[in-house]
Design a protein around this motif. Structure first.
Motif, PDB file in Angstrom:
ATOM      1  N   GLN A 123       0.820  -1.212   0.000  1.00 27.70           N
ATOM      2  CA  GLN A 123       0.000   0.000   0.000  1.00 27.70           C
ATOM      3  C   GLN A 123       0.860   1.270   0.000  1.00 27.70           C
ATOM      4  O   GLN A 123       0.379   2.364  -0.311  1.00 27.70           O
ATOM      5  CB  GLN A 123      -0.924   0.018   1.225  1.00 27.70           C
ATOM      6  CG  GLN A 123      -1.889  -1.149   1.299  1.00 27.70           C
ATOM      7  CD  GLN A 123      -3.044  -1.046   0.323  1.00 27.70           C
ATOM      8  OE1 GLN A 123      -3.504   0.045   0.008  1.00 27.70           O
ATOM      9  NE2 GLN A 123      -3.519  -2.190  -0.156  1.00 27.70           N
ATOM     10  N   GLY A 124       2.159   1.109   0.326  1.00 31.35           N
ATOM     11  CA  GLY A 124       3.059   2.260   0.353  1.00 31.35           C
ATOM     12  C   GLY A 124       3.522   2.700  -1.019  1.00 31.35           C
ATOM     13  O   GLY A 124       4.071   3.801  -1.171  1.00 31.35           O
ATOM     14  N   LEU A 125       3.328   1.852  -2.031  1.00 31.72           N
ATOM     15  CA  LEU A 125       3.674   2.236  -3.396  1.00 31.72           C
ATOM     16  C   LEU A 125       2.575   3.162  -3.911  1.00 31.72           C
ATOM     17  O   LEU A 125       1.427   2.749  -4.109  1.00 31.72           O
ATOM     18  CB  LEU A 125       3.780   0.993  -4.294  1.00 31.72           C
ATOM     19  CG  LEU A 125       4.050   1.241  -5.786  1.00 31.72           C
ATOM     20  CD1 LEU A 125       5.297   2.081  -6.019  1.00 31.72           C
ATOM     21  CD2 LEU A 125       4.141  -0.098  -6.532  1.00 31.72           C
ATOM     22  N   THR A 126       2.914   4.423  -4.106  1.00 28.21           N
ATOM     23  CA  THR A 126       1.898   5.408  -4.466  1.00 28.21           C
ATOM     24  C   THR A 126       1.403   5.202  -5.888  1.00 28.21           C
ATOM     25  O   THR A 126       2.087   4.611  -6.736  1.00 28.21           O
ATOM     26  CB  THR A 126       2.443   6.841  -4.352  1.00 28.21           C
ATOM     27  OG1 THR A 126       3.440   7.040  -5.367  1.00 28.21           O
ATOM     28  CG2 THR A 126       3.035   7.099  -2.974  1.00 28.21           C
ATOM     29  N   VAL A 127       0.203   5.685  -6.136  1.00 26.71           N
ATOM     30  CA  VAL A 127      -0.385   5.630  -7.468  1.00 26.71           C
ATOM     31  C   VAL A 127       0.516   6.338  -8.476  1.00 26.71           C
ATOM     32  O   VAL A 127       0.736   5.850  -9.596  1.00 26.71           O
ATOM     33  CB  VAL A 127      -1.792   6.270  -7.447  1.00 26.71           C
ATOM     34  CG1 VAL A 127      -2.289   6.524  -8.863  1.00 26.71           C
ATOM     35  CG2 VAL A 127      -2.770   5.388  -6.683  1.00 26.71           C
ATOM     36  N   GLU A 128       1.067   7.482  -8.072  1.00 27.16           N
ATOM     37  CA  GLU A 128       1.912   8.268  -8.983  1.00 27.16           C
ATOM     38  C   GLU A 128       3.180   7.514  -9.363  1.00 27.16           C
ATOM     39  O   GLU A 128       3.564   7.471 -10.544  1.00 27.16           O
ATOM     40  CB  GLU A 128       2.271   9.603  -8.333  1.00 27.16           C
ATOM     41  CG  GLU A 128       1.110  10.556  -8.128  1.00 27.16           C
ATOM     42  CD  GLU A 128       0.205  10.157  -6.950  1.00 27.16           C
ATOM     43  OE1 GLU A 128      -0.958  10.620  -6.897  1.00 27.16           O
ATOM     44  OE2 GLU A 128       0.673   9.363  -6.080  1.00 27.16           O
ATOM     45  N   ASP A 129       3.829   6.899  -8.373  1.00 28.18           N
ATOM     46  CA  ASP A 129       5.055   6.150  -8.652  1.00 28.18           C
ATOM     47  C   ASP A 129       4.760   4.915  -9.501  1.00 28.18           C
ATOM     48  O   ASP A 129       5.531   4.567 -10.408  1.00 28.18           O
ATOM     49  CB  ASP A 129       5.739   5.732  -7.352  1.00 28.18           C
ATOM     50  CG  ASP A 129       6.431   6.900  -6.651  1.00 28.18           C
ATOM     51  OD1 ASP A 129       6.614   7.952  -7.308  1.00 28.18           O
ATOM     52  OD2 ASP A 129       6.781   6.763  -5.466  1.00 28.18           O
ATOM     53  N   ALA A 130       3.656   4.253  -9.198  1.00 28.35           N
ATOM     54  CA  ALA A 130       3.291   3.059  -9.959  1.00 28.35           C
ATOM     55  C   ALA A 130       2.993   3.411 -11.412  1.00 28.35           C
ATOM     56  O   ALA A 130       3.407   2.696 -12.336  1.00 28.35           O
ATOM     57  CB  ALA A 130       2.080   2.383  -9.322  1.00 28.35           C
TER      58      ALA A 130
END
Length: 412
Positions: A393-400
């Motif tokens: 859940q720590g992987l942000t939408v923007e980074d993904a």
């Protein structure tokens, strides 16, 4: 990972058969269909093939295609080929074909007029390399379904959703009732597939093709795909409590009312059928997540490694013919949950969900799927990304999304 075919492997592959072969008409068939519904469907293929006087030697490999394919490929390149093997029709076997290790079926296809009976045309196109046909498509499997437990929504006190947006809105009520809203198993291909379904349903067909067919990295990094990642973020939040690995375990959560729904291909229908559940009564299905009803022309096909044993080669021909026989097509697909590749078969026994798929297919609302558009290298990169996205859940939408655009930029 790309499966590199070395000179040594090619030399070994020419050996093909040994004196240790069991009997002239035994034909080993490898596949990854091991769940309850899948095993029932395979049984129909085996029964039909055995009726030709040959014998189906079942080579089931437990696990998903990601587990089975490297084993299948290793055997073929290592000089220990099976008589026939399942792959998804598309690009999964193209290197084996290019290496000269797979049998050309063009003569059989021409004799039996496959171009006239197989529909849509893209199925045979996906079996064709340099003008020659190398596989027999046996079904049309579409990923683009949301399977819903009517029992779960009744327990939560909310109506069964009619589309993805209503499903997301119902999630709090499901959680309050102790029900996991969305079941997503831990295998990487499940997370990646769920994203692809969201891309097609939320974004639409043109958006899907702009990313995976045109490989438009700038578009993949833009606001339209940002909306899809927002939906994927909703999906991962709703799937937090799944805690199972295999896809059919996740399907079983829906069957037993422990989960509200699952994004999964129509092969999930086989599990509902084995469990004695009735479409429209015990469970509901939303093609295209109720937003963009489409049928992807992905699915399963059988390829035939080159063999020097004449009797086994004849048995291969008998199997190729059997797979497209109208009776076999009906018996197999009714149990598999998939759609037949022939448009001239009687499917009066189809359930409500299969009828929805047949109606979409008849209207021509079809599209290619990722196996047909991208190499296995790219698929693996995508699986790794979305496996991490759903579990972390720590992987942000923007980074993904940035990482996704990078994958699209180098896709082949």
């Amino acid at each position: 990972m790309r499966y590199c075919l070395t000179t040594a492997a090619l030399a070994a592959g020419v050996a093909f058969m040994t004196a240790a072969a069991a009997s002239a008409t035994d034909l080993e068939v490898t596949h990854w269909w091991t769940s309850g519904g899948e095993a029932a469907a395979v049984g129909e293929l085996a029964k039909a093939f055995d009726a030709t006087g040959n014998h189906w030697v079942d080579g089931a490999i437990a696990g998903s295609g990601g587990t089975a394919r490297p084993i299948m490929i290793s055997r073929i390149t290592g000089g220990d080929p099976m008589g026939a093997t399942q792959f998804n029709h598309g690009r999964q076997a193209e290197e084996l074909v290019q290496a000269g290790l797979m049998r050309d079926l063009t003569d059989i296809a021409t004799k039996e007029k496959w171009t006239e009976i197989v529909r849509p045309k893209s199925l045979l196109d996906s079996c064709t390399i340099d003008g020659k046909i190398y596989c027999v498509p046996v079904n049309i499997h579409s990923w683009q379904w949301l399977w819903l437990s009517n029992e779960a929504f009744e327990k939560a006190g909310v109506a069964v959703p009619k589309d993805w947006n209503e499903f997301v809105a119902a999630a709090p009520a499901l959680e309050k009732a102790g029900i996991v809203p969305l079941a997503v198993g831990g295998q990487p291909w499940q997370a990646s597939g769920a994203f692809d379904v969201l891309l097609a349903a939320v974004g639409g067909k043109d958006t899907f093709l702009k990313v995976y067919q045109d490989k438009d990295a700038a578009f993949a990094a833009g606001p339209e795909i940002g909306k899809v990642f927002k939906a994927a973020d909703d999906a991962r939040k709703m799937s937090k409590g799944t805690n199972v690995q295999d896809w059919n375990q996740a399907t079983n959560m829906v069957i037993t009312g422990k989960a509200g729904g699952q994004i999964m291909g129509d092969w999930a229908q086989g599990e509902f059928q084995v469990a004695g559940k009735v479409a429209g009564k015990d469970y509901s299905c939303l093609p295209g997540l109720g937003l963009n009803p489409m049928i992807a022309t992905g699915g399963d096909a059988f390829y035939f490694p080159l063999l020097k044993d004449e009797a086994k080669s004849k048995a291969q021909e008998a199997l190729a013919t059997t797979l497209l026989d109208p009776k076999t097509q009906v018996a197999f697909n009714l149990k598999k949950g998939s759609l037949p590749v022939r448009g001239d078969v009687d499917l009066n026994a189809a359930n409500d969900c299969m009828k929805k798929g047949l109606d979409i297919l008849a209207k021509g609302n079809v599209m290619p799927w990722t196996d047909q558009l991208m190499s296995q290298d790219t698929q693996k990169q995508k699986e790794d990304l979305f496996s991490e996205f759903f579990s972390n859940q720590g992987l942000t939408v923007e980074d993904a999304q940035k990482r996704f655009a990078d994958i699209v930029s180098s896709a082949d």
